[in-house]
Motif scaffolding. Structure first.
Motif, mmCIF file in Angstrom:
data_model
loop_
_atom_site.group_PDB
_atom_site.id
_atom_site.type_symbol
_atom_site.label_atom_id
_atom_site.label_comp_id
_atom_site.label_asym_id
_atom_site.label_seq_id
_atom_site.Cartn_x
_atom_site.Cartn_y
_atom_site.Cartn_z
ATOM 1 N N SER A 116 0.809 -1.221 0.000
ATOM 2 C CA SER A 116 0.000 0.000 0.000
ATOM 3 C C SER A 116 0.845 1.275 0.000
ATOM 4 N N ILE A 164 -3.718 15.128 -4.441
ATOM 5 C CA ILE A 164 -4.558 14.106 -3.817
ATOM 6 C C ILE A 164 -3.708 12.910 -3.380
ATOM 7 N N ILE A 165 -2.788 12.481 -4.235
ATOM 8 C CA ILE A 165 -1.946 11.334 -3.877
ATOM 9 C C ILE A 165 -1.049 11.685 -2.691
ATOM 10 N N ILE A 177 -3.202 11.483 0.344
ATOM 11 C CA ILE A 177 -3.449 10.076 0.691
ATOM 12 C C ILE A 177 -2.226 9.463 1.352
ATOM 13 N N THR A 235 -1.861 10.915 4.942
ATOM 14 C CA THR A 235 -2.896 10.405 5.854
ATOM 15 C C THR A 235 -2.695 8.921 6.129
ATOM 16 N N THR A 236 -2.193 8.176 5.157
ATOM 17 C CA THR A 236 -1.892 6.763 5.380
ATOM 18 C C THR A 236 -0.805 6.611 6.427
ATOM 19 N N ILE A 246 1.531 3.888 -3.340
ATOM 20 C CA ILE A 246 1.070 5.280 -3.295
ATOM 21 C C ILE A 246 2.220 6.224 -3.607
#
Length: 174
Positions: free
Chosen positions: A26, A76-77, A80, A83-84, A30
């Motif tokens: 994951s 956006i990536i 993400i 936040t991940t 990303i």
């Protein structure tokens, strides 16, 4: 290498797979997606990318696509990714919380899946002839590529030549 994967079919295999999936699959995917969007939009050049799409499908993508590829998608990536990382909870499977050494192995697998990107960059910068500063900027530039098939290659060269002449004519008119 294949002998490592035999571990995945043992009783503890699902725990190992979960650990690799949690960190390697994951987070690194990303980050690689973020790097790819930045490379295409900013280093290869959004105008070159739009021209390539125009050559392939016969029409240019709209301004919304260009805006999204250049600004929205990387933002956006990046959001993400952070936040991940920030809201990352301890990995668990079947209500078993992994020990800290296993979490450290997970982060190591994350680092190992990404380390070759900067290592390749460093190789290009420091093992090429010339100054490191010049090599760095040259390494960021996209290598010139052409379509593999001869007919498409010649059409692509004609297309690029036509676009270049057209751009020069427009600049002379101004």
């Amino acid at each position: 290498m294949c002998s490592f994967f035999i571990i995945l079919v043992t009783q503890s295999g699902m725990y190992i797979l979960q650990l690799l999936d949690w960190y390697s699959a994951s987070n690194s995917v990303i980050l690689i997606c973020l790097l790819e969007t930045i490379m295409v939009a900013w280093l290869y050049g959004i105008n070159e990318f739009v021209d390539d799409i125009y050559f392939m499908i016969g029409r240019k993508p709209g301004k919304l696509w260009v805006y999204c590829w250049k600004y929205m998608t990387p933002s956006i990536i990046l959001f993400i990714f952070f936040t991940t990382i920030i809201f990352n909870r301890t990995v668990r499977y079947n209500n078993v919380i992994y020990p800290s050494w296993a979490v450290a192995l997970g982060w190591l697998s994350f680092a190992l899946s990404l380390i070759f990107i900067p290592l390749h960059m460093l190789k290009k910068v420091f093992l090429s002839s010339g100054k490191a500063n010049d090599n760095f900027y040259n390494a960021l530039k996209a290598d010139f590529w052409l379509p593999e098939e001869e007919e498409e290659r010649s059409a692509y060269e004609d297309f690029k030549r036509y676009r270049k002449i057209n751009a020069e004519l427009k600049s002379l008119r101004k």
